[in-house]
Design a protein around this motif. Structure first.
Motif, PDB file in Angstrom:
ATOM      1  N   ASP A 130      19.014 -36.242   6.871  1.00  0.00           N
ATOM      2  CA  ASP A 130      17.609 -35.877   7.079  1.00  0.00           C
ATOM      3  C   ASP A 130      17.378 -35.184   8.416  1.00  0.00           C
ATOM      4  N   GLY A 131      18.292 -35.346   9.350  1.00  0.00           N
ATOM      5  CA  GLY A 131      18.151 -34.736  10.665  1.00  0.00           C
ATOM      6  C   GLY A 131      18.706 -33.331  10.755  1.00  0.00           C
ATOM      7  N   ASN A 168      20.929 -31.970  18.211  1.00  0.00           N
ATOM      8  CA  ASN A 168      19.911 -31.729  19.232  1.00  0.00           C
ATOM      9  C   ASN A 168      20.577 -31.811  20.603  1.00  0.00           C
ATOM     10  N   TYR A 179      20.312 -39.138  12.913  1.00  0.00           N
ATOM     11  CA  TYR A 179      19.303 -39.058  11.859  1.00  0.00           C
ATOM     12  C   TYR A 179      19.900 -38.828  10.478  1.00  0.00           C
ATOM     13  N   GLN A 211      27.501 -39.492  11.147  1.00  0.00           N
ATOM     14  CA  GLN A 211      26.353 -40.335  11.513  1.00  0.00           C
ATOM     15  C   GLN A 211      26.646 -41.092  12.798  1.00  0.00           C
ATOM     16  N   THR A 229      24.812 -36.584  14.281  1.00  0.00           N
ATOM     17  CA  THR A 229      23.405 -36.899  14.491  1.00  0.00           C
ATOM     18  C   THR A 229      23.126 -38.361  14.175  1.00  0.00           C
TER      19      THR A 229
END
Length: 114
Positions: free
Chosen positions: A84-85, A55, A81, A97, A79
């Motif tokens: 799952d992100g 993002n 998340y 991560q 990410t």
């Protein structure tokens, strides 16, 4: 190895750049917006792989990921998340991560380049 970094948070980008330099990489960017990342790709700058924040300023990085895939350049998603992100389309792409360590970056790059 030339690594494109796409990361919108200044401190995270600087820390990632330092870690990559410590691993012996040359950093391309960092690009803090998708437009800047696209311009780097358009410029023809040499890139061996990329670390992409999922993002970037409220925009999903997938258009850059698609361009890299079309160019045959491997990449990693970074990410907070986890898996799952990330959109299911990209399940084969290594996930870094957040927060991560230098060792984790090295391991992810090795996976990315296999």
């Amino acid at each position: 190895m030339r690594v494109l970094v796409v990361e919108d948070e200044s401190l995270v980008a600087l820390q990632l750049e330092d870690m990559l330099l410590d691993l012996g990489c040359l950093v391309v960017g960092p690009a803090m917006r998708l437009r800047a990342a696209g311009e780097l790709l358009d410029s023809g700058v040499g890139i061996d792989c990329a670390v992409l924040d999922v993002n970037v300023c409220g925009e999903m990085v997938y258009p850059i990921a698609e361009r890299l895939a079309e160019m045959g350049i491997p990449f990693i998603f970074a990410t907070g998340y986890g898996r799952d992100g990330v959109d299911r389309r990209w399940t084969s792409v290594p996930i870094l991560q957040k927060p991560y360590t230098s060792d984790e970056i090295g391991e992810s790059l090795a996976l990315c380049l296999q």
